[in-house]
Design an enzyme around this catalytic site. Structure first.
Site, short mmCIF file in Angstrom:
data_model
loop_
_atom_site.label_atom_id
_atom_site.label_comp_id
_atom_site.label_asym_id
_atom_site.label_seq_id
_atom_site.Cartn_x
_atom_site.Cartn_y
_atom_site.Cartn_z
N GLU A 19 43.78 0.94 35.03
CA GLU A 19 43.21 -0.42 35.05
C GLU A 19 42.18 -0.59 33.93
OE1 GLU A 19 44.69 -2.69 36.68
OE2 GLU A 19 45.91 -1.20 37.71
N HIS A 48 43.58 -1.63 30.68
CA HIS A 48 43.88 -3.07 30.55
C HIS A 48 42.71 -3.83 29.92
CE1 HIS A 48 47.82 -3.67 32.22
NE2 HIS A 48 47.53 -2.96 33.30
#
Length: 196
Positions: A148, A151
């Site tokens: 994550e 990202h």
């Protein structure tokens, strides 16, 4: 509210995201919508760029991994009920041995590949109440957070694959950009220009 997830090929997924302030407009509502969106897509993590916002915000809920019988009991406990919001996160350090694990991504449906990452990570961030935290995670928990975190740095798991593997996946990735993929959650495809 369930938001469309941005598909591979959209430029927002390649931007290094910006820090946000505590008075970011409707932050509480945004976080709530992101949880709804992530759960609707059966994800264990979601980052703001995946819903079209280039801001340093992501969330993780590893509870679904906690009943994996292949994991040690200690790791199952760490994953159980781990639900966290990360705001303005910055990795302090990544250490340990690199290990491969099969990863997928809500923005890149129907593609899963083995990705090597370091075992342990220390990360500083603000929680949902803007309380500063610096914590160290290892194993599968660290990996989900690293995925994550990538990202918000404009990095996708496919970037970590070998040149050959990237070449082999190229046409499938282009098809995802065009919306030529079967998904059971809302998505926005950059080369299709409409959400489903």
């Amino acid at each position: 509210m369930i938001l469309p997830i941005i598909a591979y090929g959209d430029p927002v997924l390649r931007k290094v995201a910006e820090d946000i302030a505590q008075d970011y407009p409707n932050l509480e509502g945004l976080i709530s919508n992101m949880w709804d969106t992530m759960y609707n897509a059966n994800g264990v993590g979601l980052a703001a760029p995946q819903i079209g916002l280039p801001i340093r915000l992501f969330m993780v809920d590893t509870t679904p991994f906690s009943d994996d019988e292949e994991l040690e009991e200690k790791e199952q406990k760490a994953l159980k009920d781990f639900k966290r919001v990360f705001i303005n996160a910055h990795i302090v350090e990544e250490t340990g041995e690199e290990w491969a694990f099969n990863e997928g991504c809500l923005s890149i449906p129907d593609i899963r590949e083995d990705v090597s990452r370091k075992d342990t990570l220390t990360i500083s961030y603000l929680d949902a109440d803007f309380k500063p935290c610096t914590e160290t995670y290892d194993g599968l928990l660290a990996r989900v957070i690293q995925h994550e975190y990538d990202h918000i740095e404009g990095v996708l798991f496919t970037d970590k694959l070998s040149t050959l593997k990237k070449r082999l996946l190229k046409s499938r990735l282009v098809n995802i950009s065009k919306g030529k993929v079967k998904v059971d959650y809302r998505m926005r495809f950059p080369l299709e220009k409409k959400a489903r």
